[in-house]
Motif scaffolding. Structure first.
Motif, PDB file in Angstrom:
ATOM      1  N   LEU A   1       0.827  -1.203   0.000  1.00 45.67           N
ATOM      2  CA  LEU A   1       0.000   0.000   0.000  1.00 45.67           C
ATOM      3  C   LEU A   1       0.859   1.250   0.000  1.00 45.67           C
ATOM      4  O   LEU A   1       0.591   2.216  -0.711  1.00 45.67           O
ATOM      5  CB  LEU A   1      -0.940  -0.001   1.214  1.00 45.67           C
ATOM      6  N   PHE A   2       1.888   1.230   0.823  1.00 43.31           N
ATOM      7  CA  PHE A   2       2.797   2.365   0.909  1.00 43.31           C
ATOM      8  C   PHE A   2       3.476   2.610  -0.437  1.00 43.31           C
ATOM      9  O   PHE A   2       3.519   3.741  -0.944  1.00 43.31           O
ATOM     10  CB  PHE A   2       3.846   2.096   1.994  1.00 43.31           C
ATOM     11  N   PHE A   3       3.985   1.541  -1.056  1.00 45.89           N
ATOM     12  CA  PHE A   3       4.671   1.676  -2.333  1.00 45.89           C
ATOM     13  C   PHE A   3       3.712   2.169  -3.416  1.00 45.89           C
ATOM     14  O   PHE A   3       4.071   3.027  -4.241  1.00 45.89           O
ATOM     15  CB  PHE A   3       5.278   0.335  -2.751  1.00 45.89           C
ATOM     16  N   ALA A   4       2.476   1.678  -3.403  1.00 46.69           N
ATOM     17  CA  ALA A   4       1.491   2.098  -4.395  1.00 46.69           C
ATOM     18  C   ALA A   4       1.206   3.591  -4.282  1.00 46.69           C
ATOM     19  O   ALA A   4       1.016   4.285  -5.287  1.00 46.69           O
ATOM     20  CB  ALA A   4       0.199   1.307  -4.227  1.00 46.69           C
ATOM     21  N   GLU A   5       1.205   4.119  -3.060  1.00 47.46           N
ATOM     22  CA  GLU A   5       0.956   5.551  -2.871  1.00 47.46           C
ATOM     23  C   GLU A   5       2.128   6.382  -3.382  1.00 47.46           C
ATOM     24  O   GLU A   5       1.931   7.440  -3.991  1.00 47.46           O
ATOM     25  CB  GLU A   5       0.695   5.858  -1.398  1.00 47.46           C
ATOM     26  N   VAL A   6       3.335   5.904  -3.151  1.00 48.73           N
ATOM     27  CA  VAL A   6       4.514   6.603  -3.672  1.00 48.73           C
ATOM     28  C   VAL A   6       4.455   6.665  -5.197  1.00 48.73           C
ATOM     29  O   VAL A   6       4.678   7.713  -5.808  1.00 48.73           O
ATOM     30  CB  VAL A   6       5.813   5.911  -3.205  1.00 48.73           C
ATOM     31  N   VAL A   7       4.150   5.539  -5.827  1.00 51.42           N
ATOM     32  CA  VAL A   7       4.062   5.482  -7.291  1.00 51.42           C
ATOM     33  C   VAL A   7       2.966   6.400  -7.810  1.00 51.42           C
ATOM     34  O   VAL A   7       3.145   7.119  -8.803  1.00 51.42           O
ATOM     35  CB  VAL A   7       3.813   4.030  -7.760  1.00 51.42           C
ATOM     36  N   ALA A   8       1.815   6.402  -7.133  1.00 54.07           N
ATOM     37  CA  ALA A   8       0.701   7.251  -7.559  1.00 54.07           C
ATOM     38  C   ALA A   8       1.082   8.726  -7.495  1.00 54.07           C
ATOM     39  O   ALA A   8       0.746   9.509  -8.400  1.00 54.07           O
ATOM     40  CB  ALA A   8      -0.525   6.987  -6.690  1.00 54.07           C
ATOM     41  N   ASN A   9       1.797   9.115  -6.454  1.00 61.65           N
ATOM     42  CA  ASN A   9       2.222  10.508  -6.319  1.00 61.65           C
ATOM     43  C   ASN A   9       3.206  10.894  -7.422  1.00 61.65           C
ATOM     44  O   ASN A   9       3.129  11.994  -7.992  1.00 61.65           O
ATOM     45  CB  ASN A   9       2.869  10.732  -4.954  1.00 61.65           C
ATOM     46  N   VAL A  10       4.123   9.995  -7.722  1.00 61.04           N
ATOM     47  CA  VAL A  10       5.105  10.254  -8.776  1.00 61.04           C
ATOM     48  C   VAL A  10       4.423  10.370 -10.127  1.00 61.04           C
ATOM     49  O   VAL A  10       4.719  11.268 -10.921  1.00 61.04           O
ATOM     50  CB  VAL A  10       6.181   9.146  -8.790  1.00 61.04           C
ATOM     51  N   ASP A  11       3.486   9.475 -10.407  1.00 57.90           N
ATOM     52  CA  ASP A  11       2.745   9.516 -11.673  1.00 57.90           C
ATOM     53  C   ASP A  11       1.988  10.838 -11.816  1.00 57.90           C
ATOM     54  O   ASP A  11       1.968  11.452 -12.888  1.00 57.90           O
ATOM     55  CB  ASP A  11       1.770   8.352 -11.775  1.00 57.90           C
ATOM     56  N   MET A  12       1.360  11.274 -10.733  1.00 57.73           N
ATOM     57  CA  MET A  12       0.603  12.520 -10.783  1.00 57.73           C
ATOM     58  C   MET A  12       1.524  13.710 -11.041  1.00 57.73           C
ATOM     59  O   MET A  12       1.189  14.628 -11.792  1.00 57.73           O
ATOM     60  CB  MET A  12      -0.172  12.712  -9.481  1.00 57.73           C
ATOM     61  N   LEU A  13       2.689  13.685 -10.414  1.00 56.75           N
ATOM     62  CA  LEU A  13       3.664  14.751 -10.636  1.00 56.75           C
ATOM     63  C   LEU A  13       4.086  14.835 -12.099  1.00 56.75           C
ATOM     64  O   LEU A  13       4.121  15.923 -12.691  1.00 56.75           O
ATOM     65  CB  LEU A  13       4.908  14.507  -9.762  1.00 56.75           C
ATOM     66  N   GLU A  14       4.412  13.695 -12.671  1.00 56.56           N
ATOM     67  CA  GLU A  14       4.865  13.692 -14.060  1.00 56.56           C
ATOM     68  C   GLU A  14       3.746  14.108 -15.018  1.00 56.56           C
ATOM     69  O   GLU A  14       3.994  14.801 -16.007  1.00 56.56           O
ATOM     70  CB  GLU A  14       5.416  12.312 -14.427  1.00 56.56           C
ATOM     71  N   ARG A  15       2.505  13.717 -14.711  1.00 59.92           N
ATOM     72  CA  ARG A  15       1.384  14.110 -15.571  1.00 59.92           C
ATOM     73  C   ARG A  15       1.140  15.611 -15.509  1.00 59.92           C
ATOM     74  O   ARG A  15       0.882  16.245 -16.536  1.00 59.92           O
ATOM     75  CB  ARG A  15       0.109  13.352 -15.158  1.00 59.92           C
ATOM     76  N   LEU A  16       1.237  16.186 -14.324  1.00 60.21           N
ATOM     77  CA  LEU A  16       0.949  17.617 -14.234  1.00 60.21           C
ATOM     78  C   LEU A  16       2.045  18.449 -14.911  1.00 60.21           C
ATOM     79  O   LEU A  16       1.767  19.489 -15.516  1.00 60.21           O
ATOM     80  CB  LEU A  16       0.717  18.052 -12.788  1.00 60.21           C
ATOM     81  N   ILE A  17       3.304  17.973 -14.869  1.00 60.61           N
ATOM     82  CA  ILE A  17       4.377  18.674 -15.573  1.00 60.61           C
ATOM     83  C   ILE A  17       4.156  18.563 -17.089  1.00 60.61           C
ATOM     84  O   ILE A  17       4.340  19.534 -17.833  1.00 60.61           O
ATOM     85  CB  ILE A  17       5.758  18.111 -15.186  1.00 60.61           C
ATOM     86  N   THR A  18       3.747  17.394 -17.552  1.00 61.46           N
ATOM     87  CA  THR A  18       3.434  17.233 -18.982  1.00 61.46           C
ATOM     88  C   THR A  18       2.325  18.183 -19.404  1.00 61.46           C
ATOM     89  O   THR A  18       2.382  18.802 -20.472  1.00 61.46           O
ATOM     90  CB  THR A  18       3.025  15.779 -19.277  1.00 61.46           C
ATOM     91  N   ASN A  19       1.296  18.323 -18.581  1.00 59.71           N
ATOM     92  CA  ASN A  19       0.209  19.253 -18.898  1.00 59.71           C
ATOM     93  C   ASN A  19       0.701  20.698 -18.948  1.00 59.71           C
ATOM     94  O   ASN A  19       0.215  21.491 -19.757  1.00 59.71           O
ATOM     95  CB  ASN A  19      -0.919  19.114 -17.868  1.00 59.71           C
ATOM     96  N   CYS A  20       1.666  21.044 -18.104  1.00 56.84           N
ATOM     97  CA  CYS A  20       2.254  22.391 -18.163  1.00 56.84           C
ATOM     98  C   CYS A  20       2.940  22.604 -19.508  1.00 56.84           C
ATOM     99  O   CYS A  20       2.795  23.663 -20.137  1.00 56.84           O
ATOM    100  CB  CYS A  20       3.259  22.580 -17.033  1.00 56.84           C
ATOM    101  N   TYR A  21       3.676  21.598 -19.965  1.00 55.69           N
ATOM    102  CA  TYR A  21       4.370  21.699 -21.246  1.00 55.69           C
ATOM    103  C   TYR A  21       3.376  21.800 -22.409  1.00 55.69           C
ATOM    104  O   TYR A  21       3.687  22.376 -23.442  1.00 55.69           O
ATOM    105  CB  TYR A  21       5.265  20.480 -21.453  1.00 55.69           C
ATOM    106  N   GLN A  22       2.205  21.231 -22.224  1.00 55.66           N
ATOM    107  CA  GLN A  22       1.182  21.265 -23.273  1.00 55.66           C
ATOM    108  C   GLN A  22       0.250  22.460 -23.119  1.00 55.66           C
ATOM    109  O   GLN A  22      -0.798  22.525 -23.745  1.00 55.66           O
ATOM    110  CB  GLN A  22       0.383  19.964 -23.246  1.00 55.66           C
ATOM    111  N   SER A  23       0.658  23.415 -22.287  1.00 55.21           N
ATOM    112  CA  SER A  23      -0.105  24.646 -22.044  1.00 55.21           C
ATOM    113  C   SER A  23      -1.469  24.374 -21.429  1.00 55.21           C
ATOM    114  O   SER A  23      -2.400  25.143 -21.610  1.00 55.21           O
ATOM    115  CB  SER A  23      -0.276  25.443 -23.347  1.00 55.21           C
ATOM    116  N   LYS A  24      -1.562  23.285 -20.668  1.00 56.36           N
ATOM    117  CA  LYS A  24      -2.800  22.971 -19.950  1.00 56.36           C
ATOM    118  C   LYS A  24      -2.588  23.279 -18.464  1.00 56.36           C
ATOM    119  O   LYS A  24      -2.699  22.415 -17.600  1.00 56.36           O
ATOM    120  CB  LYS A  24      -3.179  21.504 -20.140  1.00 56.36           C
ATOM    121  N   ARG A  25      -2.265  24.534 -18.204  1.00 56.95           N
ATOM    122  CA  ARG A  25      -1.895  24.916 -16.840  1.00 56.95           C
ATOM    123  C   ARG A  25      -3.055  24.736 -15.865  1.00 56.95           C
ATOM    124  O   ARG A  25      -2.852  24.333 -14.715  1.00 56.95           O
ATOM    125  CB  ARG A  25      -1.407  26.362 -16.809  1.00 56.95           C
ATOM    126  N   SER A  26      -4.267  25.033 -16.319  1.00 55.91           N
ATOM    127  CA  SER A  26      -5.419  24.891 -15.435  1.00 55.91           C
ATOM    128  C   SER A  26      -5.573  23.441 -14.981  1.00 55.91           C
ATOM    129  O   SER A  26      -5.816  23.165 -13.802  1.00 55.91           O
ATOM    130  CB  SER A  26      -6.689  25.361 -16.142  1.00 55.91           C
TER     131      SER A  26
END
Length: 369
Positions: free
Chosen positions: A72-97
Motif C-alpha cells: 500500500l505504501f509503495f502504491a501511494e509513492v508510485v501514484a504521487n510520482v505519476d501525478m507529478l509527471e502528468r501535471l508537468i506534462t500538462n504544463c508543457y502542453q499549455s494545460k496549466r489549469s
C-alpha cells in the motif's frame, strides 16, 4: 478472483514496517537524488527537465521498491510520482489549469500538520540586494519590490509573475548564492527579526533527525521536494521549467492561505553545495507573497511581521570601525569559540558570518521607518 487475491496480499502486508528505509544511508541517498543525481542528469539530458525529472523519480521509486515490502505504501509513492509527471506534462502542453487542479489534488493528500512549519517570533533572517544607492538608504528599500514597480519583478523559483514577494534567507551567504554571487561591493543587506510567529508550507529538505522521526510521511512527500529543487544550469534561460511546480505551489498558498493558515513557503536552496562551507539550515529560505495588494508602497500586513536593521554592507561596517571595535574581526568570531560544530568553523570565520554576528546587536525598527 485475481482482484480478491491482490486485496488479500495487500491486507496481509499492511503492517509490515518500512524499517529498511528508516536509516541514515537511505537519507543520504535521498539527498543525493535531490542534488548530485539531478545535476548530473540535467547535464546528461541537455537540461531537458522532463527527462531529468523522470529519470530521478524513476530511480527514487526503484530505491523505495527495493527496500519496502509494504504494498500500500509503495502504491501511494508510485501514484504521487505519476501525478507529478502528468501535471508537468500538462504544463508543457499549455494545460496549466489542468495541471494546477492536479497539484491541488496531490496536495490534499498532505494537508496535515506535517507539511507546515511554524516560524516563531524573534527568528532571524537576512535579505540582500544589489543596490546603486549609496546614501540615506531607508529600510523599506530592502523590503519587497514596491507595488508601483511590479514591472521589475523577475521570475524566481517560488514566485508568481508580477506579484511582489519578500524573499529571506537564513544566512547572508545563502542570500549571496541565491543572487548568483554578485559583487559584494555592490550589495546591501539587512537583518530581519520576526515580531510574531506565523506558519508556512514546509518544502525544505528535512534534517536526518526529522526524516528518521517521520520517515513514512517524508518518503511520500520527497518526490515533490525533488521536483521543486532540480537546479537550473543555465541562469540566462528565459523559460525555466524547473520553476513550474514551485510557482504553482506558491499560487496554491496565495489561494488557500486563509483556509490553511499559512502565508508562505519554506524551502532549501537549489544552490546548496560544499564548495566553500559545510552548512545545513543556512541554506534555507522563506518566501512570503504580499498579503494585500495596493497601488504603491509595501504590504503593511507583511511589514507588521518584522523589524529590521538599517541597510548596510561590509564596506560601511569596516569604514565605521564596527567590525574592529566589537572584537569580531581582530579577536575572532564569538560563534567559532562558542560552537561545538567544527564543520562550520570555516563559515564562522568568513566575512558573511562575521557580518551576521556584528549585526546581532544593531537597532531593529519597522520596515517603514
Amino acid at each position: 478472483m485475481g482482484n480478491i487475491k491482490l486485496i488479500t496480499i495487500i491486507e496481509s502486508m499492511e503492517n509490515v514496517l518500512i524499517r529498511d528505509l528508516v536509516n541514515e544511508e537511505t537519507y543520504n541517498e535521498i539527498v543525493d537524488f535531490i542534488y548530485n543525481y539531478s545535476r548530473e542528469a540535467q547535464r546528461e539530458n541537455g537540461c531537458d527537465y522532463r527527462k531529468t525529472l523522470s529519470e530521478i523519480l524513476g530511480g527514487y521509486v526503484e530505491m523505495v521498491k527495493s527496500n519496502s515490502n509494504d504494498a500500500l505504501f509503495f502504491a501511494e509513492v508510485v501514484a504521487n510520482v505519476d501525478m507529478l509527471e502528468r501535471l508537468i506534462t500538462n504544463c508543457y502542453q499549455s494545460k496549466r489549469s489542468t495541471a494546477y487542479t492536479q497539484l491541488k489534488n496531490l496536495l490534499k493528500r498532505y494537508e496535515t500538520d506535517s507539511i507546515f512549519a511554524e516560524i516563531p517570533s524573534d527568528s532571524i533572517f537576512y535579505r540582500m540586494r544589489v543596490c546603486d544607492l549609496r546614501k540615506e538608504i531607508k529600510r523599506k528599500e530592502l523590503f519587497h519590490i514596491p507595488f508601483e514597480k511590479i514591472r521589475k519583478i523577475k521570475t524566481q523559483r517560488y514566485s508568481s509573475p508580477g506579484y511582489p514577494c519578500l524573499y529571506l534567507g537564513e544566512s547572508l551567504y545563502g542570500c549571496w548564492e541565491e543572487m548568483q554571487r554578485p559583487d559584494t561591493e555592490s550589495t546591501l543587506f539587512s537583518v530581519f527579526k520576526t515580531s510574531k510567529s506565523f506558519r508556512v508550507v514546509d518544502m525544505r529538505i528535512p534534517t536526518l533527525q526529522e526524516y528518521l522521526a517521520n520517515a513514512e510521511f517524508y518518503l511520500k512527500f520527497i518526490p515533490l521536494i525533488i521536483a521543486s529543487t532540480i537546479p537550473v544550469l543555465n541562469s540566462d534561460d528565459v523559460f525555466k521549467p524547473e520553476y513550474l511546480l514551485p510557482q504553482m505551489i506558491l499560487e496554491w498558498v496565495i489561494e488557500k492561505r486563509r483556509e490553511i493558515n499559512a502565508i508562505g513557503v519554506y524551502y532549501t536552496s537549489a544552490f546548496k553545495d560544499n564548495e566553500f562551507y559545510e552548512l545545513d539550515h543556512e541554506w534555507d529560505n522563506v518566501v512570503l507573497p504580499v498579503q494585500k495588494t495596493s497601488d504603491k508602497g509595501i504590504c503593511q500586513e507583511l511589514a507588521s511581521l518584522f523589524t529590521m536593521t538599517k541597510p548596510t554592507c561590509y564596506e560601511y561596517e569596516f569604514l565605521q570601525g564596527n567590525i574592529n571595535t566589537t572584537g569580531v574581526w581582530n579577536n575572532g568570531p564569538k560563534r567559532a569559540s562558542a560552537s561545538a560544530d567544527k564543520a562550520k568553523t570555516n563559515y564562522y570565520w568568513s566575512i558573511f558570518s562575521r557580518l551576521e554576528e556584528n549585526m546581532e546587536d544593531t537597532d531593529f525598527a519597522s520596515p517603514d521607518s
